[in-house]
Design an enzyme around this catalytic site. Structure first.
Site, PDB file in Angstrom:
ATOM      1  N   THR A 169      -6.561   1.161  -1.231  1.00 45.15           N
ATOM      2  CA  THR A 169      -7.291   2.353  -0.844  1.00 45.15           C
ATOM      3  C   THR A 169      -6.374   3.229  -0.010  1.00 45.15           C
ATOM      4  O   THR A 169      -5.558   2.727   0.764  1.00 45.15           O
ATOM      5  CB  THR A 169      -8.620   2.039  -0.128  1.00 45.15           C
ATOM      6  OG1 THR A 169      -9.402   3.230  -0.124  1.00 45.15           O
ATOM      7  CG2 THR A 169      -8.442   1.521   1.278  1.00 45.15           C
ATOM      8  N   ASP A 199       4.196  -1.043  -1.859  1.00 47.76           N
ATOM      9  CA  ASP A 199       4.497   0.230  -1.198  1.00 47.76           C
ATOM     10  C   ASP A 199       3.545   0.552  -0.048  1.00 47.76           C
ATOM     11  O   ASP A 199       3.882   1.325   0.849  1.00 47.76           O
ATOM     12  CB  ASP A 199       4.412   1.380  -2.222  1.00 47.76           C
ATOM     13  CG  ASP A 199       3.026   1.467  -2.865  1.00 47.76           C
ATOM     14  OD1 ASP A 199       2.385   0.419  -3.075  1.00 47.76           O
ATOM     15  OD2 ASP A 199       2.581   2.594  -3.162  1.00 47.76           O
ATOM     16  N   GLY A 222       3.171  -0.369  -6.907  1.00 42.40           N
ATOM     17  CA  GLY A 222       3.919  -0.082  -5.691  1.00 42.40           C
ATOM     18  C   GLY A 222       5.420  -0.138  -5.868  1.00 42.40           C
ATOM     19  O   GLY A 222       6.165   0.574  -5.185  1.00 42.40           O
TER      20      GLY A 222
HETATM   21  N1  GLY Z   1       0.130   0.025  -4.485  1.00 42.25           N
HETATM   22  C1  GLY Z   1      -0.257  -1.262  -4.092  1.00 42.25           C
HETATM   23  C2  GLY Z   1       0.710  -2.303  -4.398  1.00 42.25           C
HETATM   24  O1  GLY Z   1       1.555  -2.138  -5.266  1.00 42.25           O
HETATM   25  O2  GLY Z   1       0.638  -3.341  -3.775  1.00 42.25           O
END
Ligand code: GLY
Length: 325
Positions: A169, A199, A222
């Site tokens: 989120t 990320d 990410g």
């Molecule tokens: N954007 C979330 C993840 O890659 O963990």
């Protein structure tokens, strides 16, 4: 004042808007909103709705950034707390550091009296067993310290891309004092390798905010945002004079340079200091997910939150555009 959150942030958006309307800070409004998402077991891939890594552990990452002071607090690898965002906020407000991970972050949370509760529910275990059987094609009861997880993880993540749901989120807000903030929270990719950090807790990759220009955040794959420093790029493109729309397209163009590794969908959320926004879902491959939606509220435009459909783009769409660089 404004708020922009992704669709999976639904559980906390009303609360965040109410807090902003009552002259709370952007940071506190985001932390309150994201905490509600973390406490909602129906939220996807966040807090109690988190999904387990390949070894069956639910580990959470979160961050909160203050665009006034260009400062942030972030955590990764949290197993014992549902409200990872509250630990990140405590680090922002009261620590000389910006980021703590795993046991150190949990110790810090204990010292700050943040209520302890494991995000690993019976539901997470059942979901993990199902995902493990579907994507690793093995019975999870064979897992032990002697099993080499690397190949299984690679098979699950690369083989299932586009099908394994993954989310985060993100909330971005500006308050009555014109301060901008951004927050993120996630359990990361289901069946990720233990210790994998995406990320969402990494400043510049999954989030960035600067009062002078605006904010940006990313959800989904990410690894792509980590490689291209996407959130920072969007804000920097605004800084050198691009509109938020052009800035997000430029960040999309950066993504077209990524070769190999984990390439899937990346949703990039950009907002300028006036509240103009652009949200684009980049599909690396043709079988990407349907267009995501996001929540948006602006004090001067509407009293209600709107649910808006994001634009989706494929690599060829982006390469065929006229870019500034
Ligand atoms: N954007 C979330 C993840 O890659 O963990």
């Amino acid at each position: 004042m404004f708020l922009l959150a992704n669709e999976d942030g639904k559980a906390g958006v009303d609360q965040a808007v109410e807090l902003l309307n009552n002259n709370n800070t952007a940071i506190n409004s985001i932390v309150a909103g994201i905490s509600m998402v973390e406490e909602d077991p129906h939220s996807k891939i966040v807090g109690l709705g988190g999904l387990a890594d390949i070894g069956g552990d639910v580990t959470l990452d979160a961050a909160i950034m203050d665009g006034e002071n260009i400062d942030f607090g972030a955590v990764a690898g949290i197993k014992k707390y549902v409200n990872a965002i509250k630990i990140a906020a405590a680090i922002l407000h009261d620590s000389p550091h910006c980021m703590l991970v795993a046991e150190g972050a949990e110790r810090y949370a204990r010292e700050k009296n943040i209520p302890q509760r494991s995000p690993r529910l019976r539901k997470s275990e059942d979901q993990w067993r199902e995902l493990f059987k579907s994507y690793v094609n093995e019975d999870p009861s064979v897992l032990s310290d002697k099993v080499a997880l690397a190949q299984w993880c690679k098979k699950a993540i690369l083989g299932a891309h586009g099908h394994l749901f993954k989310d985060t989120t993100i909330y971005m807000a500006k308050d009555h004092k014109e301060n901008i903030a951004v927050g993120t929270s996630t359990s990361g990719w289901p069946l990720k390798y233990p210790g994998r950090v995406g990320d969402s807790p990494i400043c510049g990759a999954g989030f960035y905010a600067d009062n002078q220009w605006g904010a940006a955040a990313c959800t989904n794959t990410g690894e792509m945002a980590l490689r291209a420093n996407t959130a920072f790029a969007v804000v920097q493109y605004m800084k050198i004079g691009l509109s938020v729309e052009e800035a997000v397209y430029q960040a999309m163009k950066d993504l077209t340079s990524l070769k190999g590794g984990l390439l899937s969908d990346l949703i990039v959320y950009g907002i300028d200091k006036h509240g103009k926004h652009k949200v684009v879902c980049y599909h690396s491959k043709p079988n990407g997910e349907p267009a995501p939606k996001f929540w948006y509220w602006h004090k001067n435009h509407s009293t209600d939150l709107e649910l808006i459909v994001a634009e989706t783009m494929f690599k060829d769409d982006i390469l065929s555009m006229n870019h500034k660089f």
